[in-house]
Design a protein around this motif. Structure first.
Motif, PDB file in Angstrom:
ATOM      1  N   SER A 127       0.796  -1.223   0.068  1.00 46.44           N
ATOM      2  CA  SER A 127       0.235   0.157  -0.015  1.00 46.44           C
ATOM      3  C   SER A 127       0.820   1.275   0.024  1.00 46.44           C
ATOM      4  O   SER A 127       0.291   2.363  -0.189  1.00 46.44           O
ATOM      5  N   GLN A 128       2.084   1.081   0.153  1.00 48.18           N
ATOM      6  CA  GLN A 128       2.965   2.416   0.365  1.00 48.18           C
ATOM      7  C   GLN A 128       3.398   2.716  -1.075  1.00 48.18           C
ATOM      8  O   GLN A 128       4.312   3.674  -1.240  1.00 48.18           O
ATOM      9  N   HIS A 129       2.946   2.063  -2.027  1.00 50.35           N
ATOM     10  CA  HIS A 129       3.576   2.177  -3.642  1.00 50.35           C
ATOM     11  C   HIS A 129       2.369   2.547  -4.407  1.00 50.35           C
ATOM     12  O   HIS A 129       1.094   2.178  -3.986  1.00 50.35           O
ATOM     13  N   GLN A 130       2.494   3.257  -5.450  1.00 54.30           N
ATOM     14  CA  GLN A 130       1.198   3.831  -6.224  1.00 54.30           C
ATOM     15  C   GLN A 130       0.557   2.824  -6.924  1.00 54.30           C
ATOM     16  O   GLN A 130      -0.659   2.775  -6.766  1.00 54.30           O
ATOM     17  N   TYR A 131       1.040   1.994  -7.630  1.00 57.65           N
ATOM     18  CA  TYR A 131       0.064   0.900  -8.183  1.00 57.65           C
ATOM     19  C   TYR A 131       1.032  -0.366  -8.231  1.00 57.65           C
ATOM     20  O   TYR A 131       2.123  -0.291  -8.848  1.00 57.65           O
ATOM     21  N   ILE A 132       0.441  -1.290  -7.839  1.00 55.18           N
ATOM     22  CA  ILE A 132       0.993  -2.672  -7.750  1.00 55.18           C
ATOM     23  C   ILE A 132      -0.114  -3.664  -8.290  1.00 55.18           C
ATOM     24  O   ILE A 132      -1.068  -3.694  -7.991  1.00 55.18           O
ATOM     25  N   ASP A 133       0.441  -4.478  -9.127  1.00 58.82           N
ATOM     26  CA  ASP A 133      -0.340  -5.605  -9.897  1.00 58.82           C
ATOM     27  C   ASP A 133      -0.329  -6.932  -9.051  1.00 58.82           C
ATOM     28  O   ASP A 133      -1.253  -7.553  -8.965  1.00 58.82           O
ATOM     29  N   ILE A 134       0.857  -7.279  -8.637  1.00 61.45           N
ATOM     30  CA  ILE A 134       1.319  -8.585  -7.837  1.00 61.45           C
ATOM     31  C   ILE A 134       1.962  -8.237  -6.595  1.00 61.45           C
ATOM     32  O   ILE A 134       3.010  -7.577  -6.715  1.00 61.45           O
ATOM     33  N   ILE A 135       1.810  -8.930  -5.593  1.00 61.85           N
ATOM     34  CA  ILE A 135       2.488  -9.058  -4.326  1.00 61.85           C
ATOM     35  C   ILE A 135       2.914 -10.574  -3.953  1.00 61.85           C
ATOM     36  O   ILE A 135       2.275 -11.303  -4.184  1.00 61.85           O
ATOM     37  N   ARG A 136       4.394 -10.503  -3.760  1.00 67.08           N
ATOM     38  CA  ARG A 136       4.754 -11.834  -3.665  1.00 67.08           C
ATOM     39  C   ARG A 136       5.388 -11.558  -1.985  1.00 67.08           C
ATOM     40  O   ARG A 136       6.363 -10.856  -1.786  1.00 67.08           O
ATOM     41  N   TYR A 137       4.812 -12.408  -1.100  1.00 63.90           N
ATOM     42  CA  TYR A 137       5.143 -12.209   0.230  1.00 63.90           C
ATOM     43  C   TYR A 137       5.857 -13.396   0.916  1.00 63.90           C
ATOM     44  O   TYR A 137       5.962 -13.147   2.258  1.00 63.90           O
ATOM     45  N   ASP A 138       6.266 -14.316   0.197  1.00 58.82           N
ATOM     46  CA  ASP A 138       7.085 -15.248   0.756  1.00 58.82           C
ATOM     47  C   ASP A 138       8.714 -15.306   0.368  1.00 58.82           C
ATOM     48  O   ASP A 138       9.160 -16.306   0.179  1.00 58.82           O
ATOM     49  N   CYS A 139       9.143 -14.101  -0.029  1.00 65.01           N
ATOM     50  CA  CYS A 139      10.223 -13.980  -0.674  1.00 65.01           C
ATOM     51  C   CYS A 139      11.394 -13.628   0.231  1.00 65.01           C
ATOM     52  O   CYS A 139      11.119 -13.244   1.374  1.00 65.01           O
ATOM     53  N   ASN A 140      12.695 -14.114  -0.094  1.00 62.39           N
ATOM     54  CA  ASN A 140      13.923 -14.032   0.832  1.00 62.39           C
ATOM     55  C   ASN A 140      14.502 -12.553   0.716  1.00 62.39           C
ATOM     56  O   ASN A 140      15.454 -12.293   1.231  1.00 62.39           O
ATOM     57  N   LYS A 141      13.985 -11.728  -0.411  1.00 60.99           N
ATOM     58  CA  LYS A 141      14.449 -10.378  -0.634  1.00 60.99           C
ATOM     59  C   LYS A 141      13.494  -9.689  -1.080  1.00 60.99           C
ATOM     60  O   LYS A 141      12.412  -9.783  -1.786  1.00 60.99           O
ATOM     61  N   ASP A 142      13.640  -8.257  -0.860  1.00 58.89           N
ATOM     62  CA  ASP A 142      13.090  -7.030  -1.266  1.00 58.89           C
ATOM     63  C   ASP A 142      13.065  -6.936  -2.599  1.00 58.89           C
ATOM     64  O   ASP A 142      14.235  -7.036  -3.375  1.00 58.89           O
ATOM     65  N   PHE A 143      11.780  -6.621  -3.375  1.00 57.52           N
ATOM     66  CA  PHE A 143      11.933  -6.132  -4.751  1.00 57.52           C
ATOM     67  C   PHE A 143      10.795  -5.147  -5.034  1.00 57.52           C
ATOM     68  O   PHE A 143       9.743  -5.498  -4.751  1.00 57.52           O
ATOM     69  N   LEU A 144      11.161  -4.491  -6.340  1.00 61.12           N
ATOM     70  CA  LEU A 144      10.101  -3.715  -6.704  1.00 61.12           C
ATOM     71  C   LEU A 144      10.443  -3.362  -8.235  1.00 61.12           C
ATOM     72  O   LEU A 144      11.483  -2.909  -8.327  1.00 61.12           O
ATOM     73  N   GLY A 145       9.552  -3.659  -9.179  1.00 64.55           N
ATOM     74  CA  GLY A 145       9.643  -3.706 -10.654  1.00 64.55           C
ATOM     75  C   GLY A 145       8.649  -4.117 -11.409  1.00 64.55           C
ATOM     76  O   GLY A 145       7.634  -4.741 -11.014  1.00 64.55           O
ATOM     77  N   THR A 146       9.050  -4.283 -12.741  1.00 62.50           N
ATOM     78  CA  THR A 146       8.049  -4.791 -13.725  1.00 62.50           C
ATOM     79  C   THR A 146       8.411  -6.437 -13.571  1.00 62.50           C
ATOM     80  O   THR A 146       9.232  -7.000 -13.078  1.00 62.50           O
ATOM     81  N   GLY A 147       7.531  -7.020 -14.499  1.00 62.36           N
ATOM     82  CA  GLY A 147       7.501  -8.587 -14.349  1.00 62.36           C
ATOM     83  C   GLY A 147       8.651  -8.897 -14.986  1.00 62.36           C
ATOM     84  O   GLY A 147       9.475  -9.773 -14.802  1.00 62.36           O
ATOM     85  N   ARG A 148       9.166  -8.264 -16.037  1.00 62.80           N
ATOM     86  CA  ARG A 148      10.565  -8.610 -16.930  1.00 62.80           C
ATOM     87  C   ARG A 148      11.672  -8.599 -15.701  1.00 62.80           C
ATOM     88  O   ARG A 148      12.505  -9.477 -15.881  1.00 62.80           O
ATOM     89  N   HIS A 149      11.641  -7.647 -15.200  1.00 65.25           N
ATOM     90  CA  HIS A 149      12.724  -7.372 -14.203  1.00 65.25           C
ATOM     91  C   HIS A 149      12.675  -8.553 -13.022  1.00 65.25           C
ATOM     92  O   HIS A 149      13.531  -9.096 -12.463  1.00 65.25           O
ATOM     93  N   TYR A 150      11.646  -8.827 -12.709  1.00 69.34           N
ATOM     94  CA  TYR A 150      11.303  -9.928 -11.664  1.00 69.34           C
ATOM     95  C   TYR A 150      11.984 -11.261 -12.312  1.00 69.34           C
ATOM     96  O   TYR A 150      12.682 -11.870 -11.602  1.00 69.34           O
ATOM     97  N   VAL A 151      11.748 -11.401 -13.517  1.00 67.45           N
ATOM     98  CA  VAL A 151      12.139 -12.921 -14.127  1.00 67.45           C
ATOM     99  C   VAL A 151      13.793 -12.670 -14.057  1.00 67.45           C
ATOM    100  O   VAL A 151      14.577 -13.705 -13.901  1.00 67.45           O
ATOM    101  N   ASN A 152      14.158 -11.365 -14.413  1.00 69.80           N
ATOM    102  CA  ASN A 152      15.680 -11.312 -14.260  1.00 69.80           C
ATOM    103  C   ASN A 152      16.462 -11.569 -13.152  1.00 69.80           C
ATOM    104  O   ASN A 152      17.502 -12.118 -13.097  1.00 69.80           O
ATOM    105  N   HIS A 153      15.593 -11.421 -11.842  1.00 71.61           N
ATOM    106  CA  HIS A 153      16.318 -11.325 -10.689  1.00 71.61           C
ATOM    107  C   HIS A 153      15.804 -13.048 -10.235  1.00 71.61           C
ATOM    108  O   HIS A 153      16.606 -13.677  -9.547  1.00 71.61           O
ATOM    109  N   PHE A 154      14.507 -13.821 -10.530  1.00 74.43           N
ATOM    110  CA  PHE A 154      14.113 -14.802  -9.932  1.00 74.43           C
ATOM    111  C   PHE A 154      14.000 -16.006 -10.989  1.00 74.43           C
ATOM    112  O   PHE A 154      13.592 -16.986 -10.448  1.00 74.43           O
ATOM    113  N   GLY A 155      13.801 -15.594 -12.202  1.00 79.18           N
ATOM    114  CA  GLY A 155      13.268 -16.572 -13.119  1.00 79.18           C
ATOM    115  C   GLY A 155      11.705 -16.598 -12.888  1.00 79.18           C
ATOM    116  O   GLY A 155      11.131 -15.893 -12.142  1.00 79.18           O
ATOM    117  N   LEU A 156      11.226 -17.493 -13.561  1.00 78.36           N
ATOM    118  CA  LEU A 156       9.621 -17.777 -13.461  1.00 78.36           C
ATOM    119  C   LEU A 156       9.253 -18.705 -12.308  1.00 78.36           C
ATOM    120  O   LEU A 156      10.060 -19.795 -12.131  1.00 78.36           O
TER     121      LEU A 156
END
Length: 337
Positions: A127-156
């Motif tokens: 809620s602290q960010h203007q617009y979010i489509d997906i929240i992943r809440y069991d992650c071992n690191k913080d991340f904020l970005g697009t789906g493509r950047h997410y794939v770059n960091h974590f894969g699918l």
């Protein structure tokens, strides 16, 4: 949409409250031993009752699950118990998604457990960010970005467990569960991530995964194995179609990681080919289909000798009737990933 009450608690002060409305869909199939405990962990999320709803979708259970669903709904005004005809996990989840009235929606399996206050914390951070489509809440690191950047960091991801989706976003991009067994969940979340989404990951371990009764990875039944193979080939085609639709190839790193994901999933399909016990003519048709749908050849998803051996064996099994029969004779199985 429901009216939201603002409560003060130990995580979020009243003047910070967002009033986010959350729908939780629980597909239920013969889960009488797990369901009450799963629900108890949901009720321990630090959220006011009028800020979320739980949709219990009984998928034609043969045990005491339908009665338990009705009892839970009768005692809690924010719970709904529905009993559609048995159609499998994917259709049960789609049924629940169609009933969801929340701003956000997530799927929780009855065998799983949520860590205390995890959902409340994740929704608060988002809620602290203007617009979010997906929240992943069991992650071992913080991340904020697009789906493509997410794939770059974590894969699918391999599952939608631990993800919360904006309902408006799912509807806009027609993201739903395909009527497959095993492959519907990773395909669902992969589609959502590739669809130009904005994602936030919360560094918090909040989801405990139990043993899913819908999990067919250890299946040894011929008729189920044949459906798994058909579904795997269809899911393979869907993944390529999503990558094309959302221009994933324009980001080479994300594209290559998606390709690695696709090839890794082929392990499951080839294992089930061996269980399926195809005749020579059936095998020839299957081999042709594998080539036509870009399932064959399989490529390495890791640059290791171990992965190379797996891939070589998979390609030999798909391409050769003799090797296929030999692998079946010796009860060979590609090592699980």
């Amino acid at each position: 949409m429901k009216q939201q009450k603002i409560h003060v608690n130990d995580i979020i002060m009243a003047d910070e409250a967002t009033g986010i409305n959350l729908s939780i869909v629980i597909p239920v199939y013969n889960e009488e031993l797990n369901l009450r405990e799963c629900v108890a962990t949901i009720e321990n999320q630090g959220m006011p009752d009028d800020s979320y709803e739980v949709i219990l979708v009984d998928d034609g259970s043969q045990d005491g699950s339908p009665k338990i669903c009705d009892e839970i709904a009768a005692k809690n005004s924010n719970y709904i118990s529905v009993h559609p005809q048995h159609a499998g996990k994917a259709e049960a989840i789609n049924y629940g998604l169609a009933l969801a009235t929340g701003k956000w929606v997530m799927v929780v399996y009855a065998c799983d457990r949520l860590i205390s206050n995890g959902l409340h914390y994740a929704l608060h951070v988002a809620s602290q960010h203007q617009y979010i489509d997906i929240i992943r809440y069991d992650c071992n690191k913080d991340f904020l970005g697009t789906g493509r950047h997410y794939v770059n960091h974590f894969g699918l991801p391999r599952t939608s467990r631990g993800f919360i989706f904006r309902v408006e976003f799912l509807n806009k991009h027609h993201v739903f569960m395909h009527d497959y067994i095993y492959f519907e969940d990773p395909l669902f979340v992969s589609h959502a991530i590739m669809a130009n989404s904005q994602i936030i990951c919360v560094n918090r371990d909040s989801y405990w995964v139990g043993e899913d009764l819908y999990d067919y990875r250890k299946n040894k039944k011929v008729e189920v194995a044949r459906k798994l193979v058909r579904d795997g080939l269809k899911a393979n085609s869907h993944m390529f179609s999503y990558m094309l639709r959302y221009n994933i190839k324009n980001n080479p790193v994300a594209y290559n990681l998606c390709i690695d994901h696709i090839n890794r999933d082929k392990v499951m399909v080839v294992n089930q080919m061996l269980v399926a016990n195809y005749s020579h003519s059936e095998f020839k048709r299957l081999r042709h289909q594998c080539k036509k749908q870009d399932f064959y050849p399989v490529f390495r998803w890791e640059r290791t000798q171990r992965c190379r051996r797996k891939v070589n064996n998979m390609n030999r099994i798909i391409n050769s009737w003799f090797i296929y029969k030999l692998a079946r004779l010796f009860n060979y199985s590609i090592e699980e990933y």
